[in-house]
Design an enzyme around this catalytic site. Structure first.
Site, PDB file in Angstrom:
ATOM      1  CD  GLU A  49       7.132   2.650  14.911  1.00 19.41           C
ATOM      2  OE1 GLU A  49       6.114   2.320  15.563  1.00 19.41           O
ATOM      3  OE2 GLU A  49       7.404   2.138  13.809  1.00 19.41           O
ATOM      4  N   GLY A  90      -1.417   7.120  24.252  1.00 22.68           N
ATOM      5  CA  GLY A  90      -1.134   5.831  23.613  1.00 22.68           C
ATOM      6  C   GLY A  90       0.292   5.447  23.919  1.00 22.68           C
ATOM      7  CD  GLU A  97       0.084  -6.529  25.760  1.00 17.42           C
ATOM      8  OE1 GLU A  97       1.076  -6.791  26.447  1.00 17.42           O
ATOM      9  OE2 GLU A  97      -0.930  -7.245  25.716  1.00 17.42           O
ATOM     10  N   GLY A  98       2.719  -1.620  23.039  1.00 18.94           N
ATOM     11  CA  GLY A  98       3.932  -0.895  22.668  1.00 18.94           C
ATOM     12  C   GLY A  98       4.233  -1.086  21.191  1.00 18.94           C
ATOM     13  CB  THR A  99       4.338   1.310  18.318  1.00 20.83           C
ATOM     14  OG1 THR A  99       5.267   2.232  18.932  1.00 20.83           O
ATOM     15  CG2 THR A  99       2.920   1.838  18.495  1.00 20.83           C
ATOM     16  CD  GLU A 130      -6.614   8.360  29.940  1.00 17.78           C
ATOM     17  OE1 GLU A 130      -6.556   9.565  29.605  1.00 17.78           O
ATOM     18  OE2 GLU A 130      -6.634   7.974  31.113  1.00 17.78           O
ATOM     19  CD  GLN A 158       3.852 -12.075  -3.819  1.00 13.40           C
ATOM     20  OE1 GLN A 158       3.123 -11.327  -3.188  1.00 13.40           O
ATOM     21  NE2 GLN A 158       4.014 -11.981  -5.131  1.00 13.40           N
ATOM     22  CG  LEU A 193      -1.523   2.308  30.137  1.00 14.20           C
ATOM     23  CD1 LEU A 193      -1.270   2.976  31.487  1.00 14.20           C
ATOM     24  CD2 LEU A 193      -0.266   1.517  29.727  1.00 14.20           C
TER      25      LEU A 193
END
Ligand code: CAA
Length: 379
Positions: free
Chosen positions: A367, A131, A363-365, A127, A336, A125
């Protein structure tokens, strides 16, 4: 939270947990260090039926539900997040759209090979200029006689190097934007199909991420997946399920971080006490558990909704958002707690940290996940 699982799901969890510990864990460090696709592990996973868990037995799948798939990806990613995404991209991004949108002939032609793991799938999907704005695809497909002619290039394709079968999105009516995109099934051996640049990444290095180039690539007319110009919905529907795969991968990383941190806190002594006796460490562990369990419950809820045929886009986005943030949080706290030892390769927590970051991106940020969630609230 195992009490939420059915007997069959619990048995699968045990089986996959043992496989992951015995077979995946020993190669996880070396495979990512050398950026090697763990072919032997994928073969073993295929023998166990893990390449097609959620698809019917008539296609060679496991005939199980999406909750089972979620559990398996988490258990695998507990030891190797690269193997987790190899199987997740193969299953939820390549097999799923054929199962959901394919014709009977396409299902018969492709699903048995994908579900058995004889062939590997990928999802083309993204390019360079498309994005988060997935509808901005520049790859084109044009009917020439009785074939489709594909031209363009795709980027950041998981399993790009190994894939035999690609789900490819191309514009068939550029002015129509998202309403002019069509999905195609493309076999990697087709003339004009080429694997381009192989990316060097921060994490998940045992899984390949490549360009896929289409140069005058001719494919049969019948290889349209779903309907012409309805491909954007194929992509979005597929990504809803894929996001649960990534949420599950993130949960595996979060749990690995938590379990390793607990073990270290018990063992490591400073000031003559195991560090787990100090409140500073206890609070970090408590927060890690809370993050992991929140992500798990949200992912379980969305998976159950998918299994029941309910709309679940926003729930999948919520699950991925929370689980990926939990993975980042837990991996950071695990380092840590390990102190200087967490920053070197002698302990796997540095790998968890590097692997965790991508779950907030692909697969999707995070945001875009917030956008999907807010869009659902405001509609
Ligand atoms: N299910 C079904 N249909 C959907 C949908 C969904 N979840 N989401 C949107 N649609 C439909 C809309 O209803 C609309 O339909 P109509 O044409 O009938 O009106 C159409 O799709 C267009 O919707 P939008 O106007 O909302 O589209 P948009 O251009 O504004 O984009 C977006 C929406 C949510 C931002 C979308 O572009 C998106 O999800 N972007 C992120 C892309 C992404 O996740 N990329 C990851 C690539 S895969 C990967 O990571 C590689 C890998 O190998 C792991």
């Amino acid at each position: 939270m195992d009490y939420l699982l059915t007997e069959e799901q619990r048995m699968l969890k045990e089986l996959v947990a043992k496989f992951a510990k015995d077979q995946i864990s020993p190669v996880a460090h070396e495979a990512q260090k050398t950026s090697r696709f763990p072919a032997e592990v994928i073969r073993q996973a295929a023998d166990l039926g893990l390449m097609g868990i959620a698809y019917p037995a008539e296609f060679g799948g496991g005939g199980m539900d999406y909750v089972s798939y979620m559990i398996a990806i988490e258990e695998i990613s507990r030891y190797c997040a690269s193997t987790g995404v190899i199987i997740s991209a193969h299953s939820s991004l390549a097999t799923d759209p054929i199962y959901r949108f394919g014709s009977d002939a396409q299902k018969a032609a492709y699903l048995p090979d994908l579900c058995s793991g004889r062939k590997i799938g990928c999802f083309c999907l993204t390019e360079s200029g498309a994005g988060s704005d997935a509808g901005a695809t520049k790859t084109t497909a044009r009917l020439v006689g009785d074939k489709w002619l594909l031209n363009g290039s795709k980027q950041f394709i998981t399993n790009g190097k190994e894939a035999d079968i690609a789900i490819v999105f191309a514009s068939t009516d550029p002015p129509a934007k998202t309403r002019g995109i069509t999905a195609f099934i493309v076999e990697s051996g087709t003339p004009g199909y080429k694997v381009g640049k192989i990316e060097h990444k921060l994490g998940i290095r045992a899984s390949s991420t490549t360009e896929i180039l289409f140069d005058e690539c001719l494919i049969p007319r019948d290889n349209v997946l779903g309907e012409v110009n309805k491909g954007f919905k194929v992509a979005m529907t597929t990504l809803d399920g894929g996001r649960l795969g990534i949420a599950s991968q993130a949960l595996g990383i979060a749990r690995a971080s938590l379990e390793d941190a607990v073990a270290y806190a018990r063992e490591r002594k400073q000031f003559n006490h195991p560090i787990g006796e100090f409140q500073a460490i206890q609070w970090m562990l408590a927060d890690m558990l809370m993050e992991y369990e929140s992500g798990w419950l949200l992912t379980y809820r969305a998976s159950v909704m998918k299994d029941r045929g309910l709309p679940y886009s926003a729930e999948a986005a919520t699950a991925k958002l929370k689980a990926s943030e939990a993975a980042m949080f837990c991996a950071s706290k695990a380092i840590q707690i390990h102190g200087g030892y967490g920053y070197i390769e002698d302990f796997p927590v540095e790998r968890y940290y590097r692997d965790a970051k991508i779950t907030e991106i692909y697969e999707g940020t995070s945001e875009i996940m917030r956008l999907v969630i807010a869009g659902n609230l405001l509609k």
